[in-house]
Design an enzyme around this catalytic site. Structure first.
Site, PDB file in Angstrom:
ATOM      1  N   ASP A 125       2.560  13.685  -2.102  1.00 52.07           N
ATOM      2  CA  ASP A 125       3.425  12.562  -1.765  1.00 52.07           C
ATOM      3  C   ASP A 125       4.311  13.037  -0.621  1.00 52.07           C
ATOM      4  OD1 ASP A 125       5.004  10.171  -2.061  1.00 52.07           O
ATOM      5  OD2 ASP A 125       4.487  10.185  -4.193  1.00 52.07           O
ATOM      6  N   ASP A 231       5.191   7.682   1.275  1.00 52.50           N
ATOM      7  CA  ASP A 231       6.179   6.908   0.538  1.00 52.50           C
ATOM      8  C   ASP A 231       6.941   5.962   1.471  1.00 52.50           C
ATOM      9  OD1 ASP A 231       7.904   6.782  -2.044  1.00 52.50           O
ATOM     10  OD2 ASP A 231       9.384   7.156  -0.465  1.00 52.50           O
ATOM     11  N   GLU A 293       2.107   3.547   1.181  1.00 52.53           N
ATOM     12  CA  GLU A 293       2.764   2.648   0.225  1.00 52.53           C
ATOM     13  C   GLU A 293       3.201   1.415   1.014  1.00 52.53           C
ATOM     14  OE1 GLU A 293       6.273   2.377  -3.144  1.00 52.53           O
ATOM     15  OE2 GLU A 293       6.681   3.378  -1.253  1.00 52.53           O
ATOM     16  N   HIS A 356       3.998   4.316 -10.837  1.00 55.09           N
ATOM     17  CA  HIS A 356       5.225   4.729 -11.526  1.00 55.09           C
ATOM     18  C   HIS A 356       6.418   3.820 -11.225  1.00 55.09           C
ATOM     19  CE1 HIS A 356       5.485   6.340  -7.513  1.00 55.09           C
ATOM     20  NE2 HIS A 356       6.784   6.415  -7.674  1.00 55.09           N
ATOM     21  N   ASP A 357       6.185   2.736 -10.484  1.00 48.57           N
ATOM     22  CA  ASP A 357       7.284   1.840 -10.117  1.00 48.57           C
ATOM     23  C   ASP A 357       7.175   0.455 -10.742  1.00 48.57           C
ATOM     24  OD1 ASP A 357       8.560   3.639  -8.329  1.00 48.57           O
ATOM     25  OD2 ASP A 357       7.145   3.109  -6.733  1.00 48.57           O
TER      26      ASP A 357
END
Ligand code: GLC
Ligand code: MG
Length: 576
Positions: A125, A231, A293, A356-357
Site C-alpha cells: 500500500d 491510497d 483507490e 477495510h473501509d
C-alpha cells in the site's frame, strides 16, 4: 469518499482441483495481473504471531499455505510502515521501514521469499497523498516557513486575523470531519489535510515531493514487491487558487456541509504524475502493477486513470461502482458491468466488493434470509466476469460486519467523532476467524485483541468451512480453480444474455477459440425463468454442462434455451 457507508445446498458436482497450478508465465501481451485474484490483507487483523493481540508480518507468512490453497495470485498488504497509528497505518512516519509492532525488515524479506515460493506476489500500500504529522518532513515543515521541507505540504495564510483569530482560507472540509485546515502558530499558516489533521497533504506541485515519493517506491520495487495499491490517489492535487467548494445542501454523516469536490478531487494535474509513475514502474522486470483507490462517479471517469487509449497510467484503477453498492439488482449490475466492457478502451476492469473501509458485502447485499446464497452470487460475480478480482480477508468465509455497539468500544477515530451517525470502520476490520481453538478464533493467543473477535467465530471460521464441501469457502476455492483452468473464464470476452430480464443476470464468457461458459444469477426470492438466446448471441452448442451451482440450478445436461432458476441460485455452465 467511500462509496458505501451505512448506516446451500449441494455444491458442484465437479471434483474441484484445489491444488493451485503455478501460474503460466506472463508475457507483456498477457500480463499476470489481467487474470489475477488479489487478496487484501489488513495486517493488524490477519494473524498475530507473537501474542500481543495485533497481527504482524510473521503471522502473514504463517498463513501463506492457506492463501496458496485458496488460489490467490497476489496479496495486497495494508500499510505496515512506522506510524503513530492514528489512521492505523495510513499515517506514515517513515516510508522505508517496518513498524516494530508488525516486525522487522528481515521478517518482510522472509515473507516475500516464502510468498514467491508459492507463486504469490506481494503488493504494498502506498500513501502518496499525505504523511503522518510525525514524519520528519512535516516536523521540519512546521518549524519555520524557511525550513527545507516547508513546501512539501499545502500551506495558506488563511483569511487574516478576524476577531476569533486566523480563519481558514476556504470552506473545505476533511473527509474525516471538520475543517480541512489546521493552524500552526509557529509558522502563522494553516496546512491542508483531506483526512485526519494528523495526515497533512503533500504538495504535489513541488517536484521534490515527487522525487522523494518515487524514491520510496523504488526502495520497495528494488526489494521485489510486485507493485502498489495507491491510497487516495484521486486526492493528490487541490485547486491552486484554493477556491471555495460549491455547497450542495444538507450535511454528511460527520455533520459537515455537503460540498462538491471539484476543487479537491480528481484534478487533471494528477495524470502527468501517473504517467511518470507508470514509466518508472515499467522500468522494472516482471510486470509490476499499479492499482488505484479510485472512487469515481461513473465508469467512464475511470478511463482517464488507465491513460485512455494510450494505456499509460494505472493498469488497475478500482471500479468501485460494480461491487460497492448495496442493492442486489440484476439491472444495476448489468449496467455497470456493461459499462466496464465498453467505456474503458478495452482496459481490464478491477472489481471489488469488500475492503477495510466499507460494510462487508455479506451485510450490504444480504436480505437477512438468503444471506448464504447471496454471498455465493457475490463470489460468482467477483470471479466470473471479465475483470481482475480483488477480495478482502474474511470475505471468503462470510465474515460479518461487527459494528461496535458502544462508542467507548470504538477504535476508528472516524467512528468516535461521527458517533452515532457514522460508527466508523471497526466493523469490517475485526480479526480473521481461523478456527475455534481458542476465544480468539486462532487469530491470537492474547485475550486482548486490538478489536474483539466476532462472537460467531465457532460457526464462521476457516477450519470448519474447509471441512464442509458446501461452505462458502469451498465455493470460492472452486470458482478460483475454475477461473484458472477454464480458458473462457480466464480471458474470454463477455456478453450479456437475456438482457431484459429484471431479476436474473446472465452473461457468457467466450474464449478466442470459441469455447463458451454461461453464468446465470437469480437475484430474486422467486423462481425465475431465463431465456439465454444462445444462438442469437452467436453461441452454438446443443448441451449445457454445469460447472458449478447451488441447489436451484437447472438439471445437468439441459439442452433447452429456456431454464428455470430457483430463488437466489447461481449457475455456471459450459456450452457444448
Ligand atoms: C484510504 C484508506 C483508508 C484511509 C484513507 C486515508 O481510503 O483505504 O483506510 O483511512 O485512505 O489514508
Ligand atoms: Mg491532496
Amino acid at each position: 469518499m467511500f462509496a458505501v457507508r451505512f448506516a446451500a445446498a449441494a455444491l458442484a458436482l465437479l471434483p474441484a482441483c484445489l491444488a493451485p497450478a503455478a501460474p503460466a508465465s506472463a508475457t507483456a501481451a498477457d500480463p499476470w495481473w489481467r487474470h489475477a485474484v488479489i487478496y487484501e490483507i489488513y495486517p493488524r487483523s490477519f494473524q498475530d504471531s507473537d501474542g500481543d493481540g495485533t497481527g504482524d508480518l510473521k503471522g502473514i507468512t504463517q498463513r501463506l499455505d492457506y492463501l496458496g490453497q485458496l488460489g490467490v495470485d497476489a496479496i495486497w498488504i495494508a500499510p505496515f510502515y512506522p506510524s503513530p497509528q492514528v489512521d492505523f497505518g495510513y499515517d506514515i512516519s517513515d516510508y522505508e521501514a517496518i513498524d516494530p509492532q508488525y516486525g522487522t525488515m528481515a521478517d518482510f524479506e522472509r515473507l516475500l521469499a516464502e510468498a514467491r515460493r508459492r507463486h504469490i506476489r506481494v503488493i504494498l500500500d502506498m500513501v502518496l497523498n499525505h504523511t503522518s504529522d510525525q514524519h520528519p518532513w512535516f516536523l521540519d515543515a512546521a518549524r519555520s516557513r524557511s525550513s527545507p521541507h516547508h513546501d512539501f505540504y499545502v500551506w495558506s495564510g488563511g483569511k487574516g486575523d478576524g476577531a476569533g483569530g486566523p480563519r481558514p482560507p476556504n470552506n473545505w472540509v476533511s473527509l474525516f470531519g471538520g475543517s480541512a485546515w489546521q493552524f500552526v502558530p509557529a509558522v502563522g499558516e494553516f496546512y491542508y489535510h483531506r483526512f485526519y489533521r494528523q495526515q497533512p497533504d503533500l504538495n504535489w506541485r513541488n517536484p521534490a515531493v515527487e522525487r522523494a515519493m518515487f524514491a520510496a517506491m523504488r526502495f520497495w520495487l528494488d526489494r521485489g514487491v510486485a507493485g502498489f495499491r495507491l491510497d487516495a490517489v484521486t486526492e493528490l492535487f487541490e485547486d491552486a487558487q484554493l477556491r471555495d467548494a460549491p455547497v450542495l445542501g444538507g450535511v454528511n454523516a460527520q455533520g459537515d456541509p455537503n460540498l462538491s469536490d471539484v476543487y479537491t478531487k480528481n484534478l487533471p494535474e494528477v495524470h502527468a504524475v501517473m504517467r511518470r509513475l507508470r514509466a518508472m514502474v515499467d522500468g522494472y522486470a516482471d510486470e509490476r502493477v499499479l492499482i488505484g483507490e479510485t472512487y469515481l462517479e461513473k465508469t467512464a471517469d475511470l478511463d482517464a486513470w488507465y491513460g485512455g487509449a494510450q494505456h499509460d497510467e494505472l493498469q488497475l484503477p478500482m471500479d468501485t461502482l460494480v461491487g460497492l453498492g448495496s442493492r442486489l439488482d440484476a439491472d444495476t449490475f448489468r449496467r455497470h458491468l456493461s459499462a466496464s466492457q465498453t467505456e474503458l478502451h478495452g482496459s481490464q476492469p478491477l472489481v471489488v466488493f469488500d475492503n477495510h473501509d466499507n460494510i462487508r458485502s455479506w451485510d450490504r447485499y444480504g436480505d437477512g434470509v438468503h444471506d448464504a446464497q447471496i454471498a455465493r452470487i457475490v463470489a460468482t460475480l467477483l470471479l466470473t466476469t471479465r475483470a481482475t478480482a480483488l477480495m478482502y480477508q474474511g470475505q471468503e468465509i462470510g465474515q460479518r460486519t461487527a459494528t461496535p455497539r458502544r462508542v467507548e468500544d470504538v477504535r476508528d477515530p472516524l467512528g468516535v467523532r461521527g458517533w452515532p451517525r457514522d460508527k466508523g470502520r471497526d466493523g469490517e476490520r475485526t480479526p480473521m476467524q481461523w478456527d475455534a481453538s481458542n476465544p480468539q478464533a486462532g487469530f491470537s493467543t492474547s485475550a486482548h485483541t486490538w478489536l474483539p473477535v466476532t462472537s460467531d467465530y465457532a460457526q464462521v471460521n476457516v477450519q470448519r468451512e474447509s471441512a464442509d464441501p458446501d461452505s462458502l469457502l469451498n465455493w470460492y476455492r472452486r470458482l478460483i480453480a475454475l477461473r484458472r483452468s477454464n480458458a473462457a473464464l480466464r480471458s474470454g470476452r463477455m456478453l450479456m444474455l437475456d438482457a431484459a430480464n429484471p431479476s436474473v443476470l446472465s452473461f457468457a464468457r467466450v474464449s478466442a477459440a470459441g469455447e463458451a461458459v454461461i453464468v446465470s444469477l437469480n437475484m430474486s426470492a422467486q423462481p425465475q425463468s431465463v431465456t439465454l438466446g444462445l444462438a442469437q448471441a452467436g453461441l452454438h452448442g446443443a448441451r449445457l454442462r454445469t460447472l458449478l451451482t447451488d441447489a436451484g440450478a437447472p438439471a445437468e445436461g439441459a439442452a433447452a434455451d429456456r431454464h428455470t432458476l430457483a430463488p437466489f441460485a447461481s449457475w455456471v455452465a459450459e456450452v457444448h
